[in-house]
Design a protein around this motif. Structure first.
Motif, mmCIF file in Angstrom:
data_model
loop_
_atom_site.group_PDB
_atom_site.id
_atom_site.type_symbol
_atom_site.label_atom_id
_atom_site.label_comp_id
_atom_site.label_asym_id
_atom_site.label_seq_id
_atom_site.Cartn_x
_atom_site.Cartn_y
_atom_site.Cartn_z
ATOM 1 N N THR A 152 0.830 -1.207 0.000
ATOM 2 C CA THR A 152 0.000 0.000 0.000
ATOM 3 C C THR A 152 0.863 1.254 0.000
ATOM 4 N N THR A 153 0.472 2.241 -0.794
ATOM 5 C CA THR A 153 1.093 3.570 -0.754
ATOM 6 C C THR A 153 0.236 4.483 0.122
ATOM 7 N N ILE A 154 0.845 5.093 1.126
ATOM 8 C CA ILE A 154 0.152 5.981 2.068
ATOM 9 C C ILE A 154 0.317 7.423 1.602
ATOM 10 N N VAL A 155 -0.757 8.207 1.708
ATOM 11 C CA VAL A 155 -0.678 9.638 1.404
ATOM 12 C C VAL A 155 -1.258 10.413 2.575
ATOM 13 N N ILE A 179 12.636 14.178 5.697
ATOM 14 C CA ILE A 179 11.515 13.303 5.353
ATOM 15 C C ILE A 179 11.861 12.441 4.137
ATOM 16 N N GLU A 180 12.496 13.059 3.156
ATOM 17 C CA GLU A 180 12.843 12.327 1.938
ATOM 18 C C GLU A 180 13.924 11.279 2.196
ATOM 19 N N GLU A 181 14.854 11.569 3.097
ATOM 20 C CA GLU A 181 15.890 10.593 3.424
ATOM 21 C C GLU A 181 15.301 9.355 4.093
ATOM 22 N N LEU A 182 14.129 9.492 4.685
ATOM 23 C CA LEU A 182 13.442 8.355 5.287
ATOM 24 C C LEU A 182 12.637 7.566 4.257
ATOM 25 N N GLY A 183 12.678 7.990 2.993
ATOM 26 C CA GLY A 183 12.054 7.238 1.916
ATOM 27 C C GLY A 183 10.750 7.796 1.390
ATOM 28 N N ALA A 184 10.259 8.886 1.979
ATOM 29 C CA ALA A 184 8.996 9.468 1.535
ATOM 30 C C ALA A 184 9.237 10.435 0.378
ATOM 31 N N GLU A 185 8.167 10.705 -0.383
ATOM 32 C CA GLU A 185 8.197 11.737 -1.407
ATOM 33 C C GLU A 185 7.346 12.906 -0.939
ATOM 34 N N VAL A 186 7.855 14.121 -1.106
ATOM 35 C CA VAL A 186 7.177 15.328 -0.633
ATOM 36 C C VAL A 186 6.767 16.174 -1.829
ATOM 37 N N PHE A 206 7.910 0.263 8.854
ATOM 38 C CA PHE A 206 7.014 -0.759 8.321
ATOM 39 C C PHE A 206 7.293 -1.078 6.845
ATOM 40 N N GLY A 207 8.202 -0.343 6.212
ATOM 41 C CA GLY A 207 8.525 -0.589 4.816
ATOM 42 C C GLY A 207 7.439 -0.160 3.851
ATOM 43 N N LEU A 208 6.704 0.893 4.179
ATOM 44 C CA LEU A 208 5.599 1.375 3.351
ATOM 45 C C LEU A 208 6.004 2.618 2.565
ATOM 46 N N LYS A 209 5.493 2.739 1.347
ATOM 47 C CA LYS A 209 5.705 3.946 0.561
ATOM 48 C C LYS A 209 4.823 5.069 1.095
ATOM 49 N N LEU A 210 5.362 6.286 1.107
ATOM 50 C CA LEU A 210 4.643 7.431 1.653
ATOM 51 C C LEU A 210 4.807 8.636 0.735
ATOM 52 N N HIS A 211 3.688 9.312 0.457
ATOM 53 C CA HIS A 211 3.703 10.577 -0.276
ATOM 54 C C HIS A 211 3.049 11.642 0.604
ATOM 55 N N ILE A 212 3.758 12.750 0.813
ATOM 56 C CA ILE A 212 3.273 13.860 1.631
ATOM 57 C C ILE A 212 2.922 15.024 0.719
ATOM 58 N N PHE A 213 1.737 15.615 0.944
ATOM 59 C CA PHE A 213 1.311 16.806 0.213
ATOM 60 C C PHE A 213 1.302 17.962 1.189
#
Length: 358
Positions: free
Chosen positions: A55-58, A96-103, A76-83
């Motif tokens: 699952t991708t979390i937003v 935040i991006e270094e932790l694997g999320a996209e902003v 948890f190894g989940l993809k994350l996108h922050i708006f």
């Protein structure tokens, strides 16, 4: 799951009750408070099956919830996108991006009245394209429910709480902490802190220079009937309060913690027989280049001599005086207080879920 929560909290949000002055004042010092709701939302989703390994979390966030989710989703190894918006400064964005999320930042000033609606629309567009899952911090009941453990720790370390003072954004921490603490202390007063231009407690939407509290939408996790009194602070008051907190206690924290400090200290001095607990939700890391930068403070016209040092009691939320003012909410609903003057704003949820807290 329990061991993972303990590890994350120990690393990022250790629960500490800090004794302050006067002697009837203390603070629950979170550092990164949003780790609690982030973990509870994600863990609950995984247990129910609403969130799966692929699952991708937003989420929409101005920074703090984004960091909490980035920490949890990384574990948890989940993809994350922050708006978000430009309240997410470059150093925080990099973290935040270094932790694997996209902003994703919307093209609007961080203080624009409609910035949260722009973030929400960008998020919804992304969900339509990708089928991502929204963690919905503003109306997800797991936000409120995540504060059982902090409330238990506050009671264990501080004992009886007569007055709790908390800043309000999503309503999760203030209403969640109050709900659990009132199971033991039924008469505990809850004092909420908002800012001018925020619609949370009846003021019309407008420019908000102070971020980290307030909102341009009405969250489903905000239970108006929980609050006894509301204070509104301007940006200058909160920024000066952060400096005052540092000078008087050696705790270097963000302006939302500073706002909680000055309001709680005002209460503690006014009611010396009441035990007052302030909620400090943030540290100073993201504010070193602005709030704690003398040149930035000076260039933006924030001066200590212009900051209000006492709240003005106002007769109605629709008529704020600016600076620092307060209103006796008396555990009423928004409609009971505002009558026909409820501001026109888009909410995330039509009803509050707090009545179902168990």
């Amino acid at each position: 799951m329990g061991d993972m929560l303990s590890d994350i909290i120990g690393a990022h949000a250790p629960l500490k009750i800090v004794s302050l002055r006067p002697d009837n004042l203390a603070a629950i010092d979170f550092r990164i408070m949003k780790v609690f709701p982030a973990f509870n939302i994600i863990e609950t989703g995984l247990r129910s099956g609403d969130i799966r390994a692929n699952t991708t979390i937003v989420e929409t966030s101005s920074g703090t919830m984004a960091l909490g989710l980035a920490i949890v989703c990384m574990h948890f190894g989940l993809k994350l996108h922050i708006f978000g918006d430009h309240a997410i400064e470059r150093p925080l964005k990099r973290t935040i991006e270094e932790l694997g999320a996209e902003v994703h930042l919307v093209d609007a000033a961080a203080s624009d009245a409609n910035v949260q609606l722009l973030r929400k629309q960008a998020l919804l567009n992304f969900m339509d394209r990708t089928g991502a899952t929204w963690s919905r911090q503003y109306d997800n009941l797991s936000n409120c429910l995540s504060y059982a453990r902090p409330a238990e720790e506050a009671i264990r370390q501080f004992g009886k709480i007569d007055v709790m003072v908390a800043t309000v954004g999503s309503g999760g921490s203030s209403c969640g902490l109050a709900h659990y603490c009132r199971a033991f202390f039924h008469e505990m007063k809850l004092v909420g802190i908002d800012t001018f231009g925020s619609v949370l407690f009846g003021q019309p939407p407008g420019r908000r220079d102070l971020r980290g509290l307030g909102n341009s939408i009405l969250p489903g996790n905000l239970f108006h009937e929980a609050f006894d009194e509301i204070h509104w602070l301007g940006a200058n008051e909160a920024y000066q309060a952060a400096h005052r907190l540092h000078r008087e206690t050696s705790l270097k924290r963000g302006p939302t913690s500073g706002a909680a400090y000055v309001v709680a200290k005002w209460y503690a001095e006014r009611f010396p027989r009441s035990k007052v607990l302030a909620v400090f939700p943030d540290d100073s890391q993201r504010y070193e280049h602005n709030v704690y930068n003398p040149a930035w403070i000076r260039d933006h016209g924030y001066r200590p001599e212009l900051a209000a040092i006492e709240p003005i009691l106002i007769p109605h939320p629709i008529r704020p005086n600016g600076g620092w003012c307060r209103f006796d909410w008396n555990r009423r609903s928004l409609s009971d207080v505002m009558g026909l003057h409820i501001p026109q704003t888009e909410g995330y949820c039509s009803g509050y879920l707090g009545r179902d807290l168990h």
